[in-house]
Design a protein around this motif. Structure first.
Motif, PDB file in Angstrom:
ATOM      1  N   ALA A  93     -31.408   1.173 -23.975  1.00 23.72           N
ATOM      2  CA  ALA A  93     -32.503   0.654 -24.730  1.00 23.72           C
ATOM      3  C   ALA A  93     -32.232   0.144 -26.548  1.00 23.72           C
ATOM      4  O   ALA A  93     -31.698   1.206 -26.835  1.00 23.72           O
ATOM      5  CB  ALA A  93     -33.506   1.067 -24.187  1.00 23.72           C
ATOM      6  N   GLY A  94     -32.912  -0.786 -26.392  1.00 25.49           N
ATOM      7  CA  GLY A  94     -32.574  -0.227 -28.219  1.00 25.49           C
ATOM      8  C   GLY A  94     -32.262  -1.566 -28.810  1.00 25.49           C
ATOM      9  O   GLY A  94     -32.326  -3.010 -27.754  1.00 25.49           O
ATOM     10  N   ILE A 100     -20.858   5.251 -32.500  1.00 25.84           N
ATOM     11  CA  ILE A 100     -20.828   3.799 -31.531  1.00 25.84           C
ATOM     12  C   ILE A 100     -21.523   2.823 -31.728  1.00 25.84           C
ATOM     13  O   ILE A 100     -22.008   2.090 -31.130  1.00 25.84           O
ATOM     14  CB  ILE A 100     -22.593   4.389 -30.284  1.00 25.84           C
ATOM     15  CG1 ILE A 100     -22.939   4.822 -30.875  1.00 25.84           C
ATOM     16  CG2 ILE A 100     -21.400   5.792 -29.644  1.00 25.84           C
ATOM     17  CD1 ILE A 100     -24.591   4.982 -29.546  1.00 25.84           C
ATOM     18  N   GLY A 101     -21.348   3.389 -33.494  1.00 25.24           N
ATOM     19  CA  GLY A 101     -22.139   1.431 -33.933  1.00 25.24           C
ATOM     20  C   GLY A 101     -20.908   0.338 -33.902  1.00 25.24           C
ATOM     21  O   GLY A 101     -19.587   0.904 -32.951  1.00 25.24           O
ATOM     22  N   PRO A 114     -24.104   1.018 -38.482  1.00 19.69           N
ATOM     23  CA  PRO A 114     -24.765   2.345 -37.583  1.00 19.69           C
ATOM     24  C   PRO A 114     -25.352   1.281 -36.494  1.00 19.69           C
ATOM     25  O   PRO A 114     -26.473   1.108 -36.549  1.00 19.69           O
ATOM     26  CB  PRO A 114     -24.788   3.364 -37.791  1.00 19.69           C
ATOM     27  CG  PRO A 114     -24.575   2.856 -39.482  1.00 19.69           C
ATOM     28  CD  PRO A 114     -24.295   1.634 -39.603  1.00 19.69           C
ATOM     29  N   ALA A 115     -25.491   2.337 -35.127  1.00 21.91           N
ATOM     30  CA  ALA A 115     -26.274   1.841 -34.148  1.00 21.91           C
ATOM     31  C   ALA A 115     -28.067   3.052 -34.273  1.00 21.91           C
ATOM     32  O   ALA A 115     -28.101   3.222 -33.400  1.00 21.91           O
ATOM     33  CB  ALA A 115     -25.621   1.701 -32.782  1.00 21.91           C
ATOM     34  N   THR A 116     -28.192   2.396 -35.050  1.00 23.99           N
ATOM     35  CA  THR A 116     -29.092   3.504 -35.128  1.00 23.99           C
ATOM     36  C   THR A 116     -30.822   3.117 -34.526  1.00 23.99           C
ATOM     37  O   THR A 116     -31.078   4.062 -34.132  1.00 23.99           O
ATOM     38  CB  THR A 116     -29.774   4.014 -36.603  1.00 23.99           C
ATOM     39  OG1 THR A 116     -30.188   2.569 -37.285  1.00 23.99           O
ATOM     40  CG2 THR A 116     -27.932   4.752 -37.719  1.00 23.99           C
ATOM     41  N   GLU A 129     -32.534   8.313 -25.728  1.00 23.45           N
ATOM     42  CA  GLU A 129     -32.685   8.990 -26.567  1.00 23.45           C
ATOM     43  C   GLU A 129     -31.086   8.407 -28.078  1.00 23.45           C
ATOM     44  O   GLU A 129     -30.562   8.186 -27.665  1.00 23.45           O
ATOM     45  CB  GLU A 129     -32.302  10.886 -26.327  1.00 23.45           C
ATOM     46  CG  GLU A 129     -32.983  11.828 -25.400  1.00 23.45           C
ATOM     47  CD  GLU A 129     -33.745  11.686 -26.508  1.00 23.45           C
ATOM     48  OE1 GLU A 129     -34.232  12.177 -27.376  1.00 23.45           O
ATOM     49  OE2 GLU A 129     -34.907  12.500 -25.775  1.00 23.45           O
ATOM     50  N   GLN A 130     -31.652   9.186 -29.444  1.00 22.22           N
ATOM     51  CA  GLN A 130     -30.634   8.430 -29.971  1.00 22.22           C
ATOM     52  C   GLN A 130     -29.195   8.922 -29.985  1.00 22.22           C
ATOM     53  O   GLN A 130     -29.286  10.436 -29.622  1.00 22.22           O
ATOM     54  CB  GLN A 130     -31.002   8.583 -31.712  1.00 22.22           C
ATOM     55  CG  GLN A 130     -30.830   8.466 -33.145  1.00 22.22           C
ATOM     56  CD  GLN A 130     -31.277   8.235 -34.229  1.00 22.22           C
ATOM     57  OE1 GLN A 130     -32.166   8.054 -34.055  1.00 22.22           O
ATOM     58  NE2 GLN A 130     -29.730   8.332 -35.064  1.00 22.22           N
ATOM     59  N   PHE A 131     -28.115   8.001 -29.808  1.00 22.33           N
ATOM     60  CA  PHE A 131     -27.410   8.599 -30.024  1.00 22.33           C
ATOM     61  C   PHE A 131     -26.437   8.789 -31.285  1.00 22.33           C
ATOM     62  O   PHE A 131     -25.329   9.480 -31.488  1.00 22.33           O
ATOM     63  CB  PHE A 131     -26.308   8.449 -28.596  1.00 22.33           C
ATOM     64  CG  PHE A 131     -24.393   8.613 -28.251  1.00 22.33           C
ATOM     65  CD1 PHE A 131     -25.068   9.827 -27.778  1.00 22.33           C
ATOM     66  CD2 PHE A 131     -23.848   8.199 -28.592  1.00 22.33           C
ATOM     67  CE1 PHE A 131     -24.116  10.126 -26.655  1.00 22.33           C
ATOM     68  CE2 PHE A 131     -22.641   9.199 -27.822  1.00 22.33           C
ATOM     69  CZ  PHE A 131     -22.210  10.470 -27.293  1.00 22.33           C
ATOM     70  N   GLU A 132     -26.013   7.662 -31.867  1.00 21.27           N
ATOM     71  CA  GLU A 132     -25.874   7.866 -33.202  1.00 21.27           C
ATOM     72  C   GLU A 132     -25.988   8.747 -34.478  1.00 21.27           C
ATOM     73  O   GLU A 132     -26.588   9.223 -34.434  1.00 21.27           O
ATOM     74  CB  GLU A 132     -26.347   6.338 -34.240  1.00 21.27           C
ATOM     75  CG  GLU A 132     -25.345   5.577 -35.344  1.00 21.27           C
ATOM     76  CD  GLU A 132     -24.144   5.509 -35.011  1.00 21.27           C
ATOM     77  OE1 GLU A 132     -22.984   5.611 -35.902  1.00 21.27           O
ATOM     78  OE2 GLU A 132     -23.482   5.294 -34.106  1.00 21.27           O
TER      79      GLU A 132
END
Length: 352
Positions: free
Chosen positions: A229-230, A289-290, A305-307, A314-317
């Motif tokens: 998502a995002g 992961i960006g 960055p894939a912020t 959940e955020q992974f970056e």
């Protein structure tokens, strides 16, 4: 999974971490990688549609990290010149032909036109320091783009060995792509090991793009695949409309990761860890992961960055993934032993 491991391998209790534990978030900034960095040529190759447009350079199949002012071997690619010459992880690379070692410019030069031109020397004299003992090696680089080199190393990695009365397979993926040919190659590697009682999947130092077809080689259904998502998720979203190919590897897996496991490779490890027949071993990833885009004005590729992207909500970056079993493998260790691999073999033996 932890209860199973504790009951069969109680002496590893000191290494067990809470499943899927998350590291403290690190805010990754936009950065530029340029032609003086080996990573530039890997990113460039990943972002080309055809083999002809990938930049080939002279290299010896060696990744290094800066420790003070010295470059130290962090990964040696199997089947390439550094590996054949006997260079090991942890060796200090001092000089090449009497000049201070540089990962790119020891074997290539940057032309005024901006193109990288390989040095014409067929052999190079490399001076290394292993545990305080200086050695001189003669080595001939290959002239290849890094994408092809990493793919070749992966294709040549499958092997089988006996542990007690069990047969364990091993394969290493240095780079992941969404190319149909590459995915078929990985399928052939898994098929080659399909009769093994368990497989060690080595994702240390790996990068690239994850594809749902790759997961289908290991899972029977797609019920538990991660959700995204995002913003800016196209490089790691899973296209669930793709037809599922028949056949999958259904036996135990031990997945090796480290801090240099990034992109699609760390998402692959994260996804595999959801399975009860998979154990992840090694060091926490950094959550990178960006994506990269070419910035001609800056003279390189800019990392974004894939912020704003979420993996399973959940955020992974900047967070990354922590393996179930944490085993350090310091770069200063120059012996032939590989504690992460050795523990993976022992743990698999207890699972199969």
């Amino acid at each position: 999974m932890q209860r199973l491991l504790l009951s069969t391998l109680g002496f590893y209790i000191a290494f067990l971490f809470t499943s899927c534990a998350q590291a403290q978030t690190t805010i990754l900034a936009e950065t530029i990688i340029d032609k003086s960095q080996l990573e530039y040529y890997l990113v460039q190759a990943y972002n080309q549609a055809t083999a002809e447009s990938r930049i080939a350079i002279n290299h010896i199949g060696l990744e290094t990290e800066s420790v003070g002012s010295i470059q130290v071997a962090s990964a040696v690619i199997e089947g390439y010149p550094a590996h054949h010459s006997g260079i090991r992880r942890g060796d200090k690379i001092l000089q090449v032909n009497g000049m201070e070692f540089h990962p790119v410019y020891s074997f290539n030069e940057l032309h005024t036109s901006g193109r990288v031109i390989p040095h014409l020397d067929e052999r190079f004299n490399i001076e290394i320091d292993r545990g305080g003992i200086v050695q001189s090696l003669s080595i001939s680089p290959v002239h290849e783009n890094l994408y092809d080199s990493y793919r070749t190393a992966g294709l040549n990695s499958p092997q089988q060995f006996n542990v007690g009365n069990k047969v364990i397979g091993y394969m290493r993926l240095w780079g992941l792509s969404r190319s149909t040919n590459d995915l078929l190659s990985i399928k052939s590697m898994i098929d080659e090991l399909s009769q093994c009682d368990g497989i060690i999947l080595d994702l240390r130092d790996a990068s690239g793009f994850i594809d749902i077809t790759l997961l289908d080689l290991i899972y029977r259904t797609r019920n538990n695949y991660y959700e995204t998502a995002g913003e800016n998720t196209s490089s790691f979203s899973l296209d669930k409309t793709v037809t599922i190919s028949p056949g999958y590897y259904s036996r135990p897996l031990a997945v090796l990761i480290n801090k240099n496991t990034r992109g699609g490779a760390e998402l692959l490890a994260y996804q595999l860890n959801k399975s009860e027949r998979v154990v992840t071993i090694g060091e926490a990833t950094n959550g990178k992961i960006g994506g990269y885009r070419l910035d001609n004005q800056a003279g390189g590729y800019r990392y974004k960055p894939a912020t704003q992207a979420l993996i399973d909500g959940e955020q992974f970056e900047g967070v990354g993934f922590t393996p179930e079993i944490s085993i350090d493998y310091p770069i200063s260790q120059t012996t032939r032993s590989d504690p992460q691999f050795e523990n993976a073999a022992t743990i698999l033996q207890g699972m199969i």
